[in-house]
Write a protein that holds these residues in place. Structure first.
Motif, PDB file in Angstrom:
ATOM      1  N   GLN A  79       1.037  -1.317  -0.060  1.00 47.40           N
ATOM      2  CA  GLN A  79       0.033  -0.108   0.033  1.00 47.40           C
ATOM      3  C   GLN A  79       0.920   1.553  -0.128  1.00 47.40           C
ATOM      4  O   GLN A  79       0.644   2.145  -0.470  1.00 47.40           O
ATOM      5  CB  GLN A  79      -0.808   0.019   1.388  1.00 47.40           C
ATOM      6  N   GLY A  80       2.278   1.195   0.441  1.00 49.32           N
ATOM      7  CA  GLY A  80       2.846   2.216   0.508  1.00 49.32           C
ATOM      8  C   GLY A  80       3.602   2.563  -0.598  1.00 49.32           C
ATOM      9  O   GLY A  80       3.578   1.821  -1.690  1.00 49.32           O
ATOM     10  N   SER A  81       4.556   3.504  -0.538  1.00 49.00           N
ATOM     11  CA  SER A  81       5.431   3.902  -1.736  1.00 49.00           C
ATOM     12  C   SER A  81       6.602   2.660  -1.969  1.00 49.00           C
ATOM     13  O   SER A  81       7.255   2.345  -1.027  1.00 49.00           O
ATOM     14  CB  SER A  81       6.137   5.093  -1.396  1.00 49.00           C
ATOM     15  N   TYR A  82       6.733   2.504  -3.209  1.00 48.73           N
ATOM     16  CA  TYR A  82       7.525   1.279  -3.599  1.00 48.73           C
ATOM     17  C   TYR A  82       8.803   2.082  -3.865  1.00 48.73           C
ATOM     18  O   TYR A  82      10.015   1.716  -3.592  1.00 48.73           O
ATOM     19  CB  TYR A  82       7.214   0.449  -4.853  1.00 48.73           C
ATOM     20  N   THR A  83       8.866   3.146  -4.632  1.00 45.13           N
ATOM     21  CA  THR A  83      10.072   4.072  -4.783  1.00 45.13           C
ATOM     22  C   THR A  83      10.523   4.675  -3.665  1.00 45.13           C
ATOM     23  O   THR A  83       9.890   5.569  -3.190  1.00 45.13           O
ATOM     24  CB  THR A  83       9.636   5.010  -6.018  1.00 45.13           C
ATOM     25  N   LEU A  84      11.542   4.746  -3.340  1.00 45.51           N
ATOM     26  CA  LEU A  84      12.356   5.282  -2.023  1.00 45.51           C
ATOM     27  C   LEU A  84      13.246   6.499  -2.566  1.00 45.51           C
ATOM     28  O   LEU A  84      13.609   7.321  -1.889  1.00 45.51           O
ATOM     29  CB  LEU A  84      12.822   4.443  -1.132  1.00 45.51           C
ATOM     30  N   GLN A  85      13.955   6.253  -3.770  1.00 41.42           N
ATOM     31  CA  GLN A  85      14.934   7.302  -4.103  1.00 41.42           C
ATOM     32  C   GLN A  85      14.451   8.292  -5.160  1.00 41.42           C
ATOM     33  O   GLN A  85      13.560   8.169  -5.941  1.00 41.42           O
ATOM     34  CB  GLN A  85      16.033   6.380  -4.576  1.00 41.42           C
ATOM     35  N   TYR A  86      15.223   9.086  -5.167  1.00 41.27           N
ATOM     36  CA  TYR A  86      15.222  10.475  -6.293  1.00 41.27           C
ATOM     37  C   TYR A  86      16.066   9.600  -7.233  1.00 41.27           C
ATOM     38  O   TYR A  86      17.331   9.670  -7.224  1.00 41.27           O
ATOM     39  CB  TYR A  86      15.522  11.557  -5.951  1.00 41.27           C
ATOM     40  N   LYS A  87      15.522   9.364  -8.525  1.00 40.42           N
ATOM     41  CA  LYS A  87      16.226   8.577  -9.467  1.00 40.42           C
ATOM     42  C   LYS A  87      15.885   9.285 -10.786  1.00 40.42           C
ATOM     43  O   LYS A  87      14.536   9.438 -11.193  1.00 40.42           O
ATOM     44  CB  LYS A  87      15.777   7.009  -9.475  1.00 40.42           C
ATOM     45  N   THR A  88      16.710   9.570 -11.584  1.00 42.81           N
ATOM     46  CA  THR A  88      16.666   9.890 -13.084  1.00 42.81           C
ATOM     47  C   THR A  88      16.702   8.774 -14.079  1.00 42.81           C
ATOM     48  O   THR A  88      17.576   7.878 -14.075  1.00 42.81           O
ATOM     49  CB  THR A  88      17.780  11.032 -13.128  1.00 42.81           C
ATOM     50  N   TYR A  89      15.878   8.715 -14.758  1.00 46.22           N
ATOM     51  CA  TYR A  89      15.722   7.911 -16.138  1.00 46.22           C
ATOM     52  C   TYR A  89      15.848   8.503 -17.250  1.00 46.22           C
ATOM     53  O   TYR A  89      15.167   9.454 -17.782  1.00 46.22           O
ATOM     54  CB  TYR A  89      14.374   7.257 -15.982  1.00 46.22           C
ATOM     55  N   LYS A  90      17.002   8.251 -17.972  1.00 49.29           N
ATOM     56  CA  LYS A  90      17.173   8.484 -19.451  1.00 49.29           C
ATOM     57  C   LYS A  90      16.700   7.368 -20.494  1.00 49.29           C
ATOM     58  O   LYS A  90      16.974   6.327 -19.873  1.00 49.29           O
ATOM     59  CB  LYS A  90      18.769   8.717 -19.654  1.00 49.29           C
ATOM     60  N   ILE A  91      16.369   7.848 -21.374  1.00 50.67           N
ATOM     61  CA  ILE A  91      15.705   6.969 -22.505  1.00 50.67           C
ATOM     62  C   ILE A  91      16.771   7.052 -23.796  1.00 50.67           C
ATOM     63  O   ILE A  91      16.891   7.964 -24.370  1.00 50.67           O
ATOM     64  CB  ILE A  91      14.401   7.245 -22.842  1.00 50.67           C
ATOM     65  N   GLN A  92      17.164   5.802 -24.083  1.00 49.81           N
ATOM     66  CA  GLN A  92      18.322   5.484 -25.052  1.00 49.81           C
ATOM     67  C   GLN A  92      17.543   5.760 -26.371  1.00 49.81           C
ATOM     68  O   GLN A  92      16.509   5.409 -26.726  1.00 49.81           O
ATOM     69  CB  GLN A  92      18.944   4.123 -25.178  1.00 49.81           C
ATOM     70  N   LYS A  93      18.422   6.466 -27.252  1.00 44.71           N
ATOM     71  CA  LYS A  93      17.835   6.568 -28.632  1.00 44.71           C
ATOM     72  C   LYS A  93      18.810   6.388 -29.502  1.00 44.71           C
ATOM     73  O   LYS A  93      19.945   6.892 -29.629  1.00 44.71           O
ATOM     74  CB  LYS A  93      17.743   8.040 -28.817  1.00 44.71           C
ATOM     75  N   GLY A  94      18.841   5.485 -30.430  1.00 47.82           N
ATOM     76  CA  GLY A  94      19.764   4.770 -31.484  1.00 47.82           C
ATOM     77  C   GLY A  94      20.736   4.170 -30.638  1.00 47.82           C
ATOM     78  O   GLY A  94      20.569   3.269 -29.915  1.00 47.82           O
ATOM     79  N   GLY A  95      22.030   4.455 -31.065  1.00 42.87           N
ATOM     80  CA  GLY A  95      23.128   3.549 -30.397  1.00 42.87           C
ATOM     81  C   GLY A  95      23.396   3.822 -29.043  1.00 42.87           C
ATOM     82  O   GLY A  95      22.843   4.965 -28.426  1.00 42.87           O
ATOM     83  N   ALA A  96      24.389   3.130 -28.327  1.00 45.12           N
ATOM     84  CA  ALA A  96      24.811   3.307 -27.055  1.00 45.12           C
ATOM     85  C   ALA A  96      25.331   4.609 -26.801  1.00 45.12           C
ATOM     86  O   ALA A  96      26.295   5.427 -27.665  1.00 45.12           O
ATOM     87  CB  ALA A  96      25.878   2.332 -26.637  1.00 45.12           C
ATOM     88  N   GLY A  97      24.874   5.174 -25.872  1.00 46.78           N
ATOM     89  CA  GLY A  97      25.574   6.651 -25.369  1.00 46.78           C
ATOM     90  C   GLY A  97      24.651   7.882 -25.927  1.00 46.78           C
ATOM     91  O   GLY A  97      24.915   9.030 -25.608  1.00 46.78           O
ATOM     92  N   THR A  98      23.656   7.400 -26.821  1.00 45.64           N
ATOM     93  CA  THR A  98      22.636   8.532 -27.327  1.00 45.64           C
ATOM     94  C   THR A  98      21.356   8.421 -26.393  1.00 45.64           C
ATOM     95  O   THR A  98      20.795   7.265 -26.506  1.00 45.64           O
ATOM     96  CB  THR A  98      22.707   8.168 -28.733  1.00 45.64           C
ATOM     97  N   PHE A  99      21.014   9.471 -26.155  1.00 43.10           N
ATOM     98  CA  PHE A  99      19.620   9.637 -25.521  1.00 43.10           C
ATOM     99  C   PHE A  99      18.735  10.763 -26.051  1.00 43.10           C
ATOM    100  O   PHE A  99      19.413  11.386 -26.705  1.00 43.10           O
ATOM    101  CB  PHE A  99      20.023   9.719 -24.017  1.00 43.10           C
ATOM    102  N   TYR A 100      17.417  10.471 -25.570  1.00 41.78           N
ATOM    103  CA  TYR A 100      16.618  11.486 -26.020  1.00 41.78           C
ATOM    104  C   TYR A 100      16.757  12.883 -25.178  1.00 41.78           C
ATOM    105  O   TYR A 100      17.278  12.737 -24.040  1.00 41.78           O
ATOM    106  CB  TYR A 100      14.963  11.060 -25.664  1.00 41.78           C
ATOM    107  N   PRO A 101      16.548  13.897 -25.389  1.00 41.08           N
ATOM    108  CA  PRO A 101      16.987  15.158 -24.704  1.00 41.08           C
ATOM    109  C   PRO A 101      15.859  15.450 -23.668  1.00 41.08           C
ATOM    110  O   PRO A 101      15.500  16.651 -23.348  1.00 41.08           O
ATOM    111  CB  PRO A 101      16.949  16.491 -25.940  1.00 41.08           C
ATOM    112  N   PHE A 102      15.483  14.248 -22.850  1.00 40.57           N
ATOM    113  CA  PHE A 102      14.522  14.710 -21.802  1.00 40.57           C
ATOM    114  C   PHE A 102      14.752  13.486 -20.777  1.00 40.57           C
ATOM    115  O   PHE A 102      15.178  12.576 -21.358  1.00 40.57           O
ATOM    116  CB  PHE A 102      13.078  14.792 -22.209  1.00 40.57           C
ATOM    117  N   VAL A 103      14.570  13.731 -19.636  1.00 39.09           N
ATOM    118  CA  VAL A 103      14.776  12.679 -18.655  1.00 39.09           C
ATOM    119  C   VAL A 103      13.399  12.727 -17.775  1.00 39.09           C
ATOM    120  O   VAL A 103      12.879  13.714 -17.587  1.00 39.09           O
ATOM    121  CB  VAL A 103      16.140  12.880 -17.873  1.00 39.09           C
TER     122      VAL A 103
END
Length: 240
Positions: A86-110
């Motif tokens: 029932q409580g919160s499962y997420t406990l940390q402040y966490k940033t998620y990047k989304i990979q775009k194309g090849g390795a090391g390339t990401f969308y310009p939003f997180v």
């Protein structure tokens, strides 16, 4: 003569004949192209930071996984989602990047996932911490403490946030199954967060999740979402 019983009238339809919000369907490729071609208008901004907040169990982590899945074209589940407690499962402040194309390339939003808001005064993420996160003062990986806000002496406190550290969009995530039974304390906390975002000039929007669980008509056909009388009522309750 026997008494004739009139046939009871049919129950009212759970959907409207016409949608109450017009959304163009069938433009997936066009919409995906818009996202893939997107770049922040400010050259100093490397990535648009989207901060998710909402009650515990509302589907914040699942929403991140859904976006990741759509953009990658395969099922993704990096953000661990809660389906039990029932409580919160997420406990940390966490940033998620989304990979775009090849390795090391990401969308310009997180996306930034945070601990959920809970009904108890000393439960869930603190409004003070959400406000500091919006201002860019909280570093990735910080473990939220429901009883006390982050200290300036904490190693996860960012004393000199840059434009890239700040939140640029606030997304309030609410479950369609629970929006009408949210506690007064949860509603107050969410209102305080939205007012703080307003004062900071941060654009905000709300997302109603788990609509297929809340409305059988949507489970039959997702295109019924904006014809559903039930969901229209829930949107009005949640001011979405």
């Amino acid at each position: 003569m026997g008494r004739r019983w009139s046939k009871p009238p049919p129950p009212p339809s759970p959907t409207y004949p016409e949608p109450w919000r017009n959304i163009p369907w069938g433009y997936k490729d066009r919409d995906l192209k818009f996202v893939r071609d997107y770049h922040p208008h400010n050259d100093e901004l490397q990535q648009l930071r989207i901060l998710l907040c909402g009650p515990a169990g509302s589907g914040k982590s699942s929403f991140i996984n859904s976006v990741d899945t759509v953009l990658k074209g395969r099922v993704c589940g990096r953000a661990l989602a809660n389906a039990i407690s029932q409580g919160s499962y997420t406990l940390q402040y966490k940033t998620y990047k989304i990979q775009k194309g090849g390795a090391g390339t990401f969308y310009p939003f997180v996306f930034n996932d945070i601990m959920g808001i809970e009904k108890d005064t000393n439960g869930g993420v603190r409004v003070d911490d959400i406000n500091l996160a919006m201002k860019g003062h909280i570093k990735d990986g910080y473990n939220f403490n429901p009883r006390i806000k982050i200290s300036e002496d904490d190693r996860s406190y960012n004393r000199t946030p840059t434009l890239n550290d700040r939140a640029h969009v606030l997304v309030c995530v609410v479950s369609a199954s629970t929006v009408n039974i949210l506690s007064d304390e949860s509603v107050r906390k969410m209102r305080d967060v939205r007012l703080a975002a307003r004062d900071l000039g941060i654009p905000q929007l709300a997302i109603l999740t788990k609509i297929d669980e809340a409305c059988p008509e949507v489970k039959k056909d997702v295109k019924n979402v904006y014809k559903s009388k039930y969901l229209k009522e829930k949107c009005e309750i949640g001011h979405i």
